[in-house]
Design an enzyme around this catalytic site. Structure first.
Site, PDB file in Angstrom:
ATOM      1  N   ASP A 288     -10.239   5.193  -5.338  1.00  0.00           N
ATOM      2  CA  ASP A 288      -9.358   5.554  -6.462  1.00  0.00           C
ATOM      3  C   ASP A 288      -9.546   6.980  -6.982  1.00  0.00           C
ATOM      4  O   ASP A 288      -9.172   7.284  -8.123  1.00  0.00           O
ATOM      5  CB  ASP A 288      -9.527   4.566  -7.643  1.00  0.00           C
ATOM      6  CG  ASP A 288      -9.108   3.152  -7.279  1.00  0.00           C
ATOM      7  OD1 ASP A 288      -8.220   3.012  -6.420  1.00  0.00           O
ATOM      8  OD2 ASP A 288      -9.675   2.197  -7.837  1.00  0.00           O
TER       9      ASP A 288
ATOM     10  N   HIS B 207      -2.290   2.568  -8.040  1.00  0.00           N
ATOM     11  CA  HIS B 207      -3.329   2.001  -8.903  1.00  0.00           C
ATOM     12  C   HIS B 207      -2.759   1.766 -10.302  1.00  0.00           C
ATOM     13  O   HIS B 207      -2.085   2.643 -10.842  1.00  0.00           O
ATOM     14  CB  HIS B 207      -4.516   2.975  -8.964  1.00  0.00           C
ATOM     15  CG  HIS B 207      -5.660   2.443  -9.760  1.00  0.00           C
ATOM     16  ND1 HIS B 207      -6.531   1.499  -9.263  1.00  0.00           N
ATOM     17  CD2 HIS B 207      -6.075   2.712 -11.025  1.00  0.00           C
ATOM     18  CE1 HIS B 207      -7.424   1.208 -10.194  1.00  0.00           C
ATOM     19  NE2 HIS B 207      -7.183   1.927 -11.271  1.00  0.00           N
TER      20      HIS B 207
ATOM     21  N   GLY C 150       2.761  -8.500  -2.754  1.00  0.00           N
ATOM     22  CA  GLY C 150       3.675  -7.617  -2.016  1.00  0.00           C
ATOM     23  C   GLY C 150       4.848  -7.058  -2.797  1.00  0.00           C
ATOM     24  O   GLY C 150       5.842  -6.645  -2.198  1.00  0.00           O
ATOM     25  N   SER C 151       4.738  -6.982  -4.114  1.00  0.00           N
ATOM     26  CA  SER C 151       5.894  -6.454  -4.851  1.00  0.00           C
ATOM     27  C   SER C 151       6.063  -4.940  -4.644  1.00  0.00           C
ATOM     28  O   SER C 151       7.189  -4.440  -4.632  1.00  0.00           O
ATOM     29  CB  SER C 151       5.796  -6.813  -6.340  1.00  0.00           C
ATOM     30  OG  SER C 151       4.795  -6.078  -6.985  1.00  0.00           O
TER      31      SER C 151
ATOM     32  N   LEU D  23     -11.864   0.667   2.516  1.00  0.00           N
ATOM     33  CA  LEU D  23     -11.764   1.264   3.846  1.00  0.00           C
ATOM     34  C   LEU D  23     -13.003   2.103   4.132  1.00  0.00           C
ATOM     35  O   LEU D  23     -13.575   2.717   3.225  1.00  0.00           O
ATOM     36  CB  LEU D  23     -10.511   2.139   3.922  1.00  0.00           C
ATOM     37  CG  LEU D  23      -9.207   1.341   3.855  1.00  0.00           C
ATOM     38  CD1 LEU D  23      -8.056   2.215   3.381  1.00  0.00           C
ATOM     39  CD2 LEU D  23      -8.885   0.716   5.208  1.00  0.00           C
TER      40      LEU D  23
HETATM   41  C1  GRF Z   1      -0.698  -3.619  -8.029  1.00  0.00           C
HETATM   42  O1  GRF Z   1      -0.960  -3.769  -9.386  1.00  0.00           O
HETATM   43  C2  GRF Z   1      -1.308  -2.335  -7.521  1.00  0.00           C
HETATM   44  O2  GRF Z   1      -1.317  -1.324  -8.475  1.00  0.00           O
HETATM   45  C3  GRF Z   1      -2.706  -2.750  -7.192  1.00  0.00           C
HETATM   46  O3  GRF Z   1      -2.581  -4.039  -6.668  1.00  0.00           O
HETATM   47  C4  GRF Z   1      -1.407  -4.661  -7.181  1.00  0.00           C
HETATM   48  C5  GRF Z   1      -0.580  -5.083  -6.003  1.00  0.00           C
HETATM   49  O4  GRF Z   1       0.551  -5.818  -6.381  1.00  0.00           O
HETATM   50  N1  GRF Z   1      -3.316  -1.805  -6.290  1.00  0.00           N
HETATM   51  P1  GRF Z   1       1.666  -6.172  -5.310  1.00  0.00           P
HETATM   52  O5  GRF Z   1       0.978  -6.944  -4.185  1.00  0.00           O
HETATM   53  O6  GRF Z   1       2.266  -4.889  -4.828  1.00  0.00           O
HETATM   54  O7  GRF Z   1       2.657  -7.014  -6.028  1.00  0.00           O
END
Ligand code: GRF
Length: 211
Positions: A155, A119, A22-23, A103
């Site tokens: 993607d 991505h 969830g960052s 999805l």
């Molecule tokens: C990120 O690297 C994003 O690009 C990919 O999944 C990861 C999610 O990281 N789709 P976070 O959960 O947002 O930390």
């Protein structure tokens, strides 16, 4: 006919979908809190009960929802329920932020130009999973991050923003991922900001940023 779309200028209702840490959700949340995005996060949704991101959202007093995929007879049935939950909350934009579930085409069609994804590579290079490792193995000099609209082909939707990250000779999957992540946290909130400023215009598969 060429595809055309212009994002709405309004105070937006945002849903974040995540499956893990969830960052990116936090980066969007902080930008909303700081008033940089003209919008509110009205739902944080996950297909994983234990997702750290769900917990972070709860701690911040946001509405969260988890739906167990095992309780649905099919992928379509699951996504139909998710769509119903999203519509119930009058969501304007879905931000996929590490949502690790493909999805259905029906869902993607329903939320066309109302759903973004982040991505960790410079699309269309390295779609899919483990892309930082693949970038290192290929020996590319530059990788980065991409925010794009979501289409049924994973993607491959129209690109909204990208950031370039140089690959260092001594990079490991971890160090490269960390530097890419910093850029993700910068460009994802920026893309959402532009969206609700009414400044994203899609023509064909190109996205123009209006002044
Ligand atoms: C990120 O690297 C994003 O690009 C990919 O999944 C990861 C999610 O990281 N789709 P976070 O959960 O947002 O930390």
């Amino acid at each position: 006919m060429t595809e055309y779309f212009r994002s709405p200028k309004k105070r937006g209702r945002i849903a974040v979908f995540l499956s893990g840490r969830g960052s990116n959700f936090l980066a969007i949340y902080e930008a909303v809190k700081a008033g940089k995005i003209n919008g509110d996060i009205v739902l944080v949704f996950s297909n994983k009960k234990e997702a750290r991101g769900l917990q972070l959202a709860q701690e911040r007093g946001l509405e969260t929802l988890y739906l167990n995929p095992k309780e649905f007879p099919s992928r379509e049935a699951y996504d139909e329920q998710v769509a119903a939950e999203v519509k119930k909350r009058k969501v304007d934009l879905i931000c996929l932020a590490g949502y690790m579930r493909i999805l259905t085409p029906g869902f993607c069609e329903e939320f066309k130009y109302r759903m973004m994804n982040i991505h960790p590579a410079l699309l269309p290079a390295f779609p899919g999973l483990h892309v930082q490792k693949k970038a290192l193995e290929w020996g590319v000099r530059y990788s980065g991050a991409t925010v794009h609209f979501v289409t049924p082909e994973v993607d491959m939707g129209p690109i909204i923003l990208q950031a370039v990250v140089p690959v260092k000779q001594d990079d490991t999957e971890e160090t490269l991922s960390d530097r890419i992540l910093q850029e993700e946290h910068r460009i994802y909130p920026e893309a959402v900001r532009l969206y609700f400023e009414g400044r994203l215009e899609v023509r064909g598969r190109r996205v123009f940023i209006l002044e």
